[in-house]
Design a protein around this motif. Structure first.
Motif, PDB file in Angstrom:
ATOM      1  N   SER A 365       0.820  -1.207   0.000  1.00  0.00           N
ATOM      2  CA  SER A 365       0.000   0.000   0.000  1.00  0.00           C
ATOM      3  C   SER A 365       0.856   1.259   0.000  1.00  0.00           C
ATOM      4  N   GLY A 366       0.284   2.366  -0.480  1.00  0.00           N
ATOM      5  CA  GLY A 366       0.987   3.636  -0.453  1.00  0.00           C
ATOM      6  C   GLY A 366       2.154   3.711  -1.409  1.00  0.00           C
ATOM      7  N   ASP A 367       2.073   3.011  -2.537  1.00  0.00           N
ATOM      8  CA  ASP A 367       3.140   3.032  -3.536  1.00  0.00           C
ATOM      9  C   ASP A 367       4.458   2.535  -2.957  1.00  0.00           C
ATOM     10  N   ARG A 368       4.366   1.523  -2.109  1.00  0.00           N
ATOM     11  CA  ARG A 368       5.539   0.895  -1.536  1.00  0.00           C
ATOM     12  C   ARG A 368       5.661  -0.537  -2.065  1.00  0.00           C
ATOM     13  N   ALA A 369       6.709  -1.215  -1.678  1.00  0.00           N
ATOM     14  CA  ALA A 369       6.923  -2.602  -2.078  1.00  0.00           C
ATOM     15  C   ALA A 369       7.561  -3.359  -0.932  1.00  0.00           C
ATOM     16  N   VAL A 370       7.276  -4.660  -0.873  1.00  0.00           N
ATOM     17  CA  VAL A 370       7.917  -5.558   0.089  1.00  0.00           C
ATOM     18  C   VAL A 370       8.766  -6.540  -0.700  1.00  0.00           C
ATOM     19  N   VAL A 371      10.039  -6.601  -0.373  1.00  0.00           N
ATOM     20  CA  VAL A 371      10.985  -7.472  -1.062  1.00  0.00           C
ATOM     21  C   VAL A 371      11.417  -8.577  -0.108  1.00  0.00           C
ATOM     22  N   ILE A 372      11.329  -9.821  -0.571  1.00  0.00           N
ATOM     23  CA  ILE A 372      11.757 -10.968   0.215  1.00  0.00           C
ATOM     24  C   ILE A 372      13.181 -11.320  -0.208  1.00  0.00           C
ATOM     25  N   GLY A 373      14.095 -11.373   0.769  1.00  0.00           N
ATOM     26  CA  GLY A 373      15.500 -11.634   0.479  1.00  0.00           C
ATOM     27  C   GLY A 373      15.932 -13.012   0.912  1.00  0.00           C
ATOM     28  N   ALA A 374      16.871 -13.599   0.152  1.00  0.00           N
ATOM     29  CA  ALA A 374      17.366 -14.937   0.471  1.00  0.00           C
ATOM     30  C   ALA A 374      18.118 -14.980   1.794  1.00  0.00           C
ATOM     31  N   ALA A 375      18.546 -13.813   2.298  1.00  0.00           N
ATOM     32  CA  ALA A 375      19.247 -13.769   3.581  1.00  0.00           C
ATOM     33  C   ALA A 375      18.291 -13.923   4.763  1.00  0.00           C
ATOM     34  N   GLY A 376      16.970 -13.930   4.508  1.00  0.00           N
ATOM     35  CA  GLY A 376      16.011 -14.138   5.588  1.00  0.00           C
ATOM     36  C   GLY A 376      15.380 -12.872   6.112  1.00  0.00           C
ATOM     37  N   GLU A 377      15.194 -11.869   5.242  1.00  0.00           N
ATOM     38  CA  GLU A 377      14.571 -10.609   5.652  1.00  0.00           C
ATOM     39  C   GLU A 377      13.473 -10.208   4.675  1.00  0.00           C
ATOM     40  N   GLY A 378      12.456  -9.557   5.218  1.00  0.00           N
ATOM     41  CA  GLY A 378      11.470  -8.871   4.410  1.00  0.00           C
ATOM     42  C   GLY A 378      11.765  -7.385   4.489  1.00  0.00           C
ATOM     43  N   THR A 379      11.930  -6.723   3.348  1.00  0.00           N
ATOM     44  CA  THR A 379      12.333  -5.322   3.313  1.00  0.00           C
ATOM     45  C   THR A 379      11.201  -4.481   2.736  1.00  0.00           C
ATOM     46  N   LEU A 380      10.778  -3.486   3.505  1.00  0.00           N
ATOM     47  CA  LEU A 380       9.753  -2.545   3.050  1.00  0.00           C
ATOM     48  C   LEU A 380      10.457  -1.325   2.476  1.00  0.00           C
ATOM     49  N   VAL A 381      10.165  -1.011   1.212  1.00  0.00           N
ATOM     50  CA  VAL A 381      10.846   0.096   0.540  1.00  0.00           C
ATOM     51  C   VAL A 381       9.820   1.077  -0.014  1.00  0.00           C
ATOM     52  N   SER A 382      10.256   2.314  -0.172  1.00  0.00           N
ATOM     53  CA  SER A 382       9.464   3.361  -0.794  1.00  0.00           C
ATOM     54  C   SER A 382      10.003   3.598  -2.203  1.00  0.00           C
ATOM     55  N   LEU A 383       9.139   3.437  -3.205  1.00  0.00           N
ATOM     56  CA  LEU A 383       9.562   3.681  -4.580  1.00  0.00           C
ATOM     57  C   LEU A 383       9.693   5.171  -4.855  1.00  0.00           C
ATOM     58  N   ASP A 384       8.833   5.991  -4.259  1.00  0.00           N
ATOM     59  CA  ASP A 384       8.917   7.432  -4.475  1.00  0.00           C
ATOM     60  C   ASP A 384      10.153   8.019  -3.806  1.00  0.00           C
ATOM     61  N   ARG A 385      10.406   7.646  -2.562  1.00  0.00           N
ATOM     62  CA  ARG A 385      11.548   8.188  -1.824  1.00  0.00           C
ATOM     63  C   ARG A 385      12.832   7.423  -2.097  1.00  0.00           C
ATOM     64  N   ARG A 386      12.698   6.263  -2.742  1.00  0.00           N
ATOM     65  CA  ARG A 386      13.848   5.454  -3.131  1.00  0.00           C
ATOM     66  C   ARG A 386      14.732   5.124  -1.934  1.00  0.00           C
ATOM     67  N   GLU A 387      14.080   4.570  -0.903  1.00  0.00           N
ATOM     68  CA  GLU A 387      14.819   4.228   0.301  1.00  0.00           C
ATOM     69  C   GLU A 387      14.146   3.075   1.019  1.00  0.00           C
ATOM     70  N   VAL A 388      14.913   2.404   1.869  1.00  0.00           N
ATOM     71  CA  VAL A 388      14.396   1.329   2.709  1.00  0.00           C
ATOM     72  C   VAL A 388      13.690   1.946   3.910  1.00  0.00           C
ATOM     73  N   LEU A 389      12.463   1.496   4.171  1.00  0.00           N
ATOM     74  CA  LEU A 389      11.690   2.019   5.296  1.00  0.00           C
ATOM     75  C   LEU A 389      11.799   1.143   6.534  1.00  0.00           C
ATOM     76  N   ALA A 390      11.835  -0.158   6.346  1.00  0.00           N
ATOM     77  CA  ALA A 390      11.882  -1.068   7.500  1.00  0.00           C
ATOM     78  C   ALA A 390      12.301  -2.444   7.028  1.00  0.00           C
ATOM     79  N   THR A 391      12.803  -3.247   7.943  1.00  0.00           N
ATOM     80  CA  THR A 391      13.132  -4.643   7.668  1.00  0.00           C
ATOM     81  C   THR A 391      12.523  -5.524   8.746  1.00  0.00           C
TER      82      THR A 391
END
Length: 473
Positions: A365-391
């Motif tokens: 939601s909110g023009d964001r994305a959740v990326v699942i990483g092989a290292a064992g983390e879910g990363t919440l990123v902002s496409l507009d701000r081009r930054e990681v918001l939370a892991t």
């Protein structure tokens, strides 16, 4: 003036009315304050107690204010206060909390995370379907009454979801690597060198002969498929010769073909108001050379006659996500450079950091994305701000993930790692993003499939030889 005798030293030296003897300095009579007595009536006692209580309250309140730095100290700036520090993208503030004053204009739609909200109700284990061969892939019927399982022994099986009983079994001409569900109750099996098996599940489950429900289309080594249009056409990407073939008509006959000089990694649908597009994801010729994203109209004639290319990713990949009626974007990620990309027709692609070793990416939601990483983390990123918001730490090595149709829940199978023995599946959701539940789904949990209703999920576990059915109450 007459004098009296001191009762202590016997000297005749005390004048009338004196309180002390001038010779021995002893008190002859108690001082006035000493001999006074405080006499309080009932009302005086009450007033005295109230006064003491009020003084205690004032002293306690002053102590609290001092401890919070609000009494006798200058106020810290809003950005430096603990409350403001907690209001980060990883922990959004409540929707009812008054925002701190800002001198700038109101933020845009993606400059701040949405208000805090509760995640959907957690899934529960409803049933375990036991197999005599390791499952490779799973799919659910349109009405979620049947479960289809592709097994390592080259069989395709159908199970009743309400009982877990096997209803049918078919032998596929080869050992497939993946199972895809098409419209009208059809299934295709990918990864078979001899051709593309197409199964009509209605005829199969009715007891028809294999010749009536099983057809092999002459497209060898299919690695991905995408259906679009009305009447639908089926586009198949192959691992043999870098071919992309379009199949059309009720019999799915080949009527167009493209050939690329670099390996094809997958297909991704791109919704658009002006007509759906299809993305063909290509690797570079060498590992250091950028790959390409080819944009084409799957219904155009001739096939691929008009297309565009975009080259900025080394290893472009796309996750399969339920189509949203309001979205005209595709979400890609680059495994080599750990970036996530928002892709749409007519707009400049937007790149943001994706976290280490991405294996899947989903719109949030909110023009964001959740990326699942092989290292064992879910990363919440902002496409507009081009930054990681939370892991979010997932607690294991992910092997696959799927997004619910409402876009509010991500199911991640944690069956990866050196031995591939992970036995859990986690459910991500809510604001802030967090693990809603952790479910036991068997050793080697590696495939997740979500029903179109969003209430049912199945997880295949290869080592345990089971399929776990999850249900949301």
């Amino acid at each position: 003036m007459s004098k009296t005798k001191c009762p202590r030293c016997g000297a005749l030296s005390i004048r009338q009315g004196a309180a002390k003897c001038p010779s021995c300095r002893a008190w002859v009579s108690s001082p006035k304050l000493a001999r006074s007595r405080m006499r309080l009536g009932p009302l005086g006692v009450v007033l005295l107690a109230a006064g003491l209580g009020g003084f205690g309250m004032l002293a306690g309140g002053a102590a609290v204010l001092v401890s919070q730095g609000r009494l006798g100290a200058s106020r810290a700036p809003a950005s430096a206060s603990p409350a403001s520090s907690a209001a980060s993208p990883a922990a959004p503030t409540s929707a009812n909390a008054a925002p701190p004053p800002r001198a700038s204009a109101a933020p845009g739609p993606d400059t701040a995370p949405p208000p805090s909200s509760e995640a959907p109700r957690a899934f529960e284990v409803a049933r375990i379907v036991r197999l005599d061969a390791p499952p490779v892939d799973v799919a659910l019927a349109d009405d979620a009454s049947r479960l289809f399982v592709l097994c390592e022994d080259g069989t395709l099986r159908a199970y009743a979801l309400d009982s877990g009983v096997e209803k049918a079994r078919a032998r596929i001409p080869g050992k497939g690597t993946a199972l895809r569900r098409l419209s009208s109750g059809r299934l295709v099996v990918l990864g078979i060198a001899a051709g593309l098996p197409l199964v009509d599940t209605a005829s199969w489950l009715s007891g028809a002969a294999p010749s009536a429900y099983l057809k092999t289309i002459a497209v060898k080594g299919a690695l991905d498929v995408a259906a679009s249009g009305d009447p639908p056409v089926l586009v198949v990407a192959t691992s043999q010769g870098g071919r992309v073939v379009r199949l059309a008509g009720p019999s799915l006959v080949a009527d167009g073909e493209l050939v690329f000089s670099t390996p094809i990694r997958g297909l991704a649908p791109l919704p658009s108001a002006g007509g759906d597009r299809l993305l063909v994801l290509l690797d570079g010729r060498v590992p250091t050379e950028p790959g390409s994203v080819i944009v084409l109209d799957p219904a155009a004639r001739p096939f691929g006659g008009a297309r565009a290319a975009w080259s900025s990713l080394l290893e472009p990949r796309a996750s399969v996500a339920p189509r949203s009626a309001s979205s005209e974007r595709a979400l890609l990620f680059d495994r080599a450079t750990a970036q996530v990309v928002g892709f749409s027709v007519g707009d400049e692609p937007r790149l943001a950091p994706a976290g280490p070793q991405p294996i899947a990416a989903f719109p949030w939601s909110g023009d964001r994305a959740v990326v699942i990483g092989a290292a064992g983390e879910g990363t919440l990123v902002s496409l507009d701000r081009r930054e990681v918001l939370a892991t979010v730490a997932l607690g294991g090595v992910p092997s696959s993930a799927a997004l619910s149709p409402d876009g509010a829940t991500i199911l991640v199978a944690l069956g990866g790692g050196p031995r591939g023995k992970g036995a859990t599946t986690v459910e991500l959701g809510g604001e802030p993003l967090r693990i809603v539940s952790t479910l036991q789904t068997g050793e080697g949990s590696h495939v997740v499939s979500v029903a179109s209703s969003g209430r049912l999920v199945v997880v295949a576990a290869s080592s345990a030889r089971i399929v776990t059915v999850l249900r949301r109450p």
